[in-house]
Design a protein around this motif. Structure first.
Motif, PDB file in Angstrom:
ATOM      1  N   ASN A  18      56.098  27.350  73.473  1.00 44.68           N
ATOM      2  CA  ASN A  18      54.858  26.745  72.980  1.00 44.68           C
ATOM      3  C   ASN A  18      54.928  26.506  71.483  1.00 44.68           C
ATOM      4  O   ASN A  18      54.556  25.450  70.987  1.00 44.68           O
ATOM      5  N   ILE A  19      55.452  27.538  70.751  1.00 47.60           N
ATOM      6  CA  ILE A  19      55.565  27.398  69.301  1.00 47.60           C
ATOM      7  C   ILE A  19      56.495  26.232  68.968  1.00 47.60           C
ATOM      8  O   ILE A  19      56.188  25.378  68.141  1.00 47.60           O
ATOM      9  N   ALA A  20      57.656  26.169  69.676  1.00 46.32           N
ATOM     10  CA  ALA A  20      58.624  25.091  69.414  1.00 46.32           C
ATOM     11  C   ALA A  20      58.000  23.732  69.670  1.00 46.32           C
ATOM     12  O   ALA A  20      58.255  22.768  68.936  1.00 46.32           O
ATOM     13  N   ASN A  21      57.152  23.645  70.726  1.00 45.76           N
ATOM     14  CA  ASN A  21      56.503  22.361  71.019  1.00 45.76           C
ATOM     15  C   ASN A  21      55.508  21.979  69.941  1.00 45.76           C
ATOM     16  O   ASN A  21      55.351  20.817  69.613  1.00 45.76           O
ATOM     17  N   GLU A  22      54.821  23.020  69.392  1.00 54.72           N
ATOM     18  CA  GLU A  22      53.776  22.724  68.407  1.00 54.72           C
ATOM     19  C   GLU A  22      54.350  22.344  67.053  1.00 54.72           C
ATOM     20  O   GLU A  22      53.844  21.498  66.354  1.00 54.72           O
ATOM     21  N   VAL A  23      55.492  23.009  66.632  1.00 52.78           N
ATOM     22  CA  VAL A  23      56.065  22.751  65.318  1.00 52.78           C
ATOM     23  C   VAL A  23      57.045  21.580  65.425  1.00 52.78           C
ATOM     24  O   VAL A  23      58.243  21.763  65.564  1.00 52.78           O
ATOM     25  N   ARG A  24      56.517  20.384  65.438  1.00 51.57           N
ATOM     26  CA  ARG A  24      57.364  19.196  65.555  1.00 51.57           C
ATOM     27  C   ARG A  24      57.857  18.790  64.170  1.00 51.57           C
ATOM     28  O   ARG A  24      57.085  18.729  63.222  1.00 51.57           O
ATOM     29  N   VAL A  25      59.145  18.479  64.043  1.00 48.71           N
ATOM     30  CA  VAL A  25      59.685  18.024  62.763  1.00 48.71           C
ATOM     31  C   VAL A  25      59.378  16.531  62.634  1.00 48.71           C
ATOM     32  O   VAL A  25      59.747  15.748  63.507  1.00 48.71           O
ATOM     33  N   PRO A  26      58.671  16.120  61.557  1.00 48.37           N
ATOM     34  CA  PRO A  26      58.325  14.695  61.443  1.00 48.37           C
ATOM     35  C   PRO A  26      59.565  13.831  61.202  1.00 48.37           C
ATOM     36  O   PRO A  26      60.513  14.272  60.552  1.00 48.37           O
ATOM     37  N   THR A  27      59.556  12.619  61.741  1.00 49.74           N
ATOM     38  CA  THR A  27      60.687  11.704  61.538  1.00 49.74           C
ATOM     39  C   THR A  27      60.308  10.576  60.569  1.00 49.74           C
ATOM     40  O   THR A  27      61.136   9.750  60.214  1.00 49.74           O
ATOM     41  N   ARG A  28      59.010  10.525  60.205  1.00 50.01           N
ATOM     42  CA  ARG A  28      58.603   9.546  59.198  1.00 50.01           C
ATOM     43  C   ARG A  28      57.509  10.170  58.346  1.00 50.01           C
ATOM     44  O   ARG A  28      56.900  11.172  58.729  1.00 50.01           O
ATOM     45  N   TYR A  29      57.268   9.523  57.182  1.00 50.71           N
ATOM     46  CA  TYR A  29      56.276  10.067  56.260  1.00 50.71           C
ATOM     47  C   TYR A  29      54.872   9.980  56.855  1.00 50.71           C
ATOM     48  O   TYR A  29      54.606   9.163  57.742  1.00 50.71           O
ATOM     49  N   ASP A  30      53.972  10.827  56.317  1.00 53.97           N
ATOM     50  CA  ASP A  30      52.568  10.843  56.754  1.00 53.97           C
ATOM     51  C   ASP A  30      51.908   9.504  56.433  1.00 53.97           C
ATOM     52  O   ASP A  30      52.401   8.724  55.614  1.00 53.97           O
ATOM     53  N   VAL A  81      46.784   0.230  39.987  1.00 52.36           N
ATOM     54  CA  VAL A  81      48.015   0.924  40.380  1.00 52.36           C
ATOM     55  C   VAL A  81      48.154   2.277  39.654  1.00 52.36           C
ATOM     56  O   VAL A  81      48.829   3.177  40.144  1.00 52.36           O
ATOM     57  N   ILE A  82      47.463   2.439  38.504  1.00 54.96           N
ATOM     58  CA  ILE A  82      47.610   3.698  37.748  1.00 54.96           C
ATOM     59  C   ILE A  82      47.143   4.909  38.583  1.00 54.96           C
ATOM     60  O   ILE A  82      47.946   5.807  38.847  1.00 54.96           O
ATOM     61  N   PRO A  83      45.855   4.953  39.042  1.00 58.46           N
ATOM     62  CA  PRO A  83      45.467   6.125  39.852  1.00 58.46           C
ATOM     63  C   PRO A  83      46.261   6.224  41.157  1.00 58.46           C
ATOM     64  O   PRO A  83      46.585   7.337  41.595  1.00 58.46           O
ATOM     65  N   LEU A  84      46.589   5.062  41.760  1.00 57.29           N
ATOM     66  CA  LEU A  84      47.371   5.085  43.013  1.00 57.29           C
ATOM     67  C   LEU A  84      48.703   5.806  42.796  1.00 57.29           C
ATOM     68  O   LEU A  84      49.118   6.625  43.623  1.00 57.29           O
ATOM     69  N   THR A  85      49.355   5.495  41.661  1.00 56.52           N
ATOM     70  CA  THR A  85      50.685   6.069  41.415  1.00 56.52           C
ATOM     71  C   THR A  85      50.584   7.550  41.049  1.00 56.52           C
ATOM     72  O   THR A  85      51.417   8.352  41.477  1.00 56.52           O
ATOM     73  N   VAL A  86      49.549   7.918  40.290  1.00 47.34           N
ATOM     74  CA  VAL A  86      49.371   9.336  39.935  1.00 47.34           C
ATOM     75  C   VAL A  86      49.149  10.154  41.216  1.00 47.34           C
ATOM     76  O   VAL A  86      49.817  11.169  41.453  1.00 47.34           O
ATOM     77  N   VAL A  87      48.224   9.667  42.071  1.00 51.90           N
ATOM     78  CA  VAL A  87      47.888  10.421  43.293  1.00 51.90           C
ATOM     79  C   VAL A  87      49.097  10.498  44.221  1.00 51.90           C
ATOM     80  O   VAL A  87      49.419  11.564  44.756  1.00 51.90           O
ATOM     81  N   ARG A  88      49.820   9.382  44.378  1.00 56.94           N
ATOM     82  CA  ARG A  88      50.950   9.412  45.321  1.00 56.94           C
ATOM     83  C   ARG A  88      52.062  10.287  44.787  1.00 56.94           C
ATOM     84  O   ARG A  88      52.759  10.944  45.552  1.00 56.94           O
ATOM     85  N   TYR A  89      52.234  10.315  43.448  1.00 57.53           N
ATOM     86  CA  TYR A  89      53.284  11.173  42.887  1.00 57.53           C
ATOM     87  C   TYR A  89      52.926  12.643  43.114  1.00 57.53           C
ATOM     88  O   TYR A  89      53.770  13.440  43.532  1.00 57.53           O
ATOM     89  N   LEU A  90      51.665  13.004  42.875  1.00 56.77           N
ATOM     90  CA  LEU A  90      51.254  14.397  43.076  1.00 56.77           C
ATOM     91  C   LEU A  90      51.354  14.796  44.551  1.00 56.77           C
ATOM     92  O   LEU A  90      51.744  15.911  44.891  1.00 56.77           O
ATOM     93  N   TRP A  91      51.006  13.841  45.427  1.00 53.97           N
ATOM     94  CA  TRP A  91      51.024  14.118  46.880  1.00 53.97           C
ATOM     95  C   TRP A  91      52.434  14.468  47.374  1.00 53.97           C
ATOM     96  O   TRP A  91      52.612  15.187  48.339  1.00 53.97           O
ATOM     97  N   LYS A  92      53.472  13.946  46.688  1.00 63.06           N
ATOM     98  CA  LYS A  92      54.863  14.266  47.040  1.00 63.06           C
ATOM     99  C   LYS A  92      55.103  15.769  47.147  1.00 63.06           C
ATOM    100  O   LYS A  92      55.925  16.231  47.922  1.00 63.06           O
TER     101      LYS A  92
END
Ligand code: HEM
Ligand code: HEM
Length: 182
Positions: free
Chosen positions: A7-19, A66-77
């Protein structure tokens, strides 16, 4: 016990693409930066025409967006779920990809900051909100215009290398790197 482990193995899926946030902001920023770049270089052909002011304000507004977009996406990394690279990709190559992405962010930030600091007058963000120019010294503004020009050229060059790297992975190495961002 085995059932619990399964069950744990089924729940912890490794993502193959970004969120979805990473993917959405990547393509939104890619679209805006590509348009702004082409329009920025085309503006010189519109000087002294009635279209210059419109496209100049549009470009400055999109760039500012693009300024806030880039700040937020960089932090989200630093918080997003990590997506492992294909197992056949060597550690030095993965490190090179990370370094290349950091350099990409660096030149984008320099382009954005220099764009704001080169302003010799304020503008109205999407014809709605007045944005003042932060520096009121023509020599310093002129210096940052030069920085903006060099940074724009660096972003354009990095973008070409970025797309070439994705195409090489997809076509020559048959690795679905593009799928990580789709
Ligand atoms: C102005 C346009 C573009 C910009 C500024 C840009 C920027 C970036 C950045 C900074 C990253 C790193 C993402 C992160 O770790 O947060 C990235 C990843 C990625 N980009 Fe772009 N990109 C652009 C256009 C494109 C295009 C046209 C393609 C498709 C050919 C593409 C495909 C990818 C892929 C597949 C990744 C993920 C790479 C990986 O997982 O290592 N990008 N992009
Ligand atoms: C997406 C980010 C941006 C891109 C891709 C971009 C691109 C460009 C390009 C290619 C040029 C022409 C450079 C040359 O002639 O060599 C330019 C000029 C210019 N940029 Fe940017 N820029 C961005 C962000 C900004 C920002 C945030 C501002 C300020 C708010 C700004 C203000 C300007 C100004 C004032 C010019 C001179 C032409 C004009 O009056 O519109 N840029 N930009």
């Amino acid at each position: 016990m085995t059932t619990t482990n399964n069950n744990i193995a089924n729940e912890v899926r490794v993502p193959t693409r970004y969120d979805v946030f990473t993917r959405g902001v990547h393509w939104l920023a890619a679209g805006i930066i590509s348009y702004t770049m082409i329009a920025g270089y085309s503006l010189q052909f519109l000087v002294d025409t009635i279209y210059f002011d419109f496209f100049s304000v549009l470009n400055m507004s999109l760039g500012t967006l693009v300024i806030p977009l880039t700040v937020v996406r960089y932090l989200w990394k630093f918080f997003r779920p990590s997506v492992p690279y294909p197992v056949d990709l060597s550690r030095p190559k993965i490190n090179m990809a990370h370094l290349a992405h950091e350099m990409f962010y660096l030149v984008i930030f320099i382009m954005l900051i220099s764009g704001v600091l080169m302003l010799t007058h304020g503008f109205t963000f999407f014809w709605l909100i007045d944005v003042p120019h932060p520096l009121d010294n023509p020599d310093v503004n002129a210096f940052f215009f030069e920085v903006h020009r060099v940074a724009c050229a660096a972003v354009a060059l990095t973008l070409m290398l970025h797309v070439a790297a994705v195409v090489k992975h997809q076509v020559m190495d048959r690795r679905n790197i593009l799928g990580r961002m789709l």
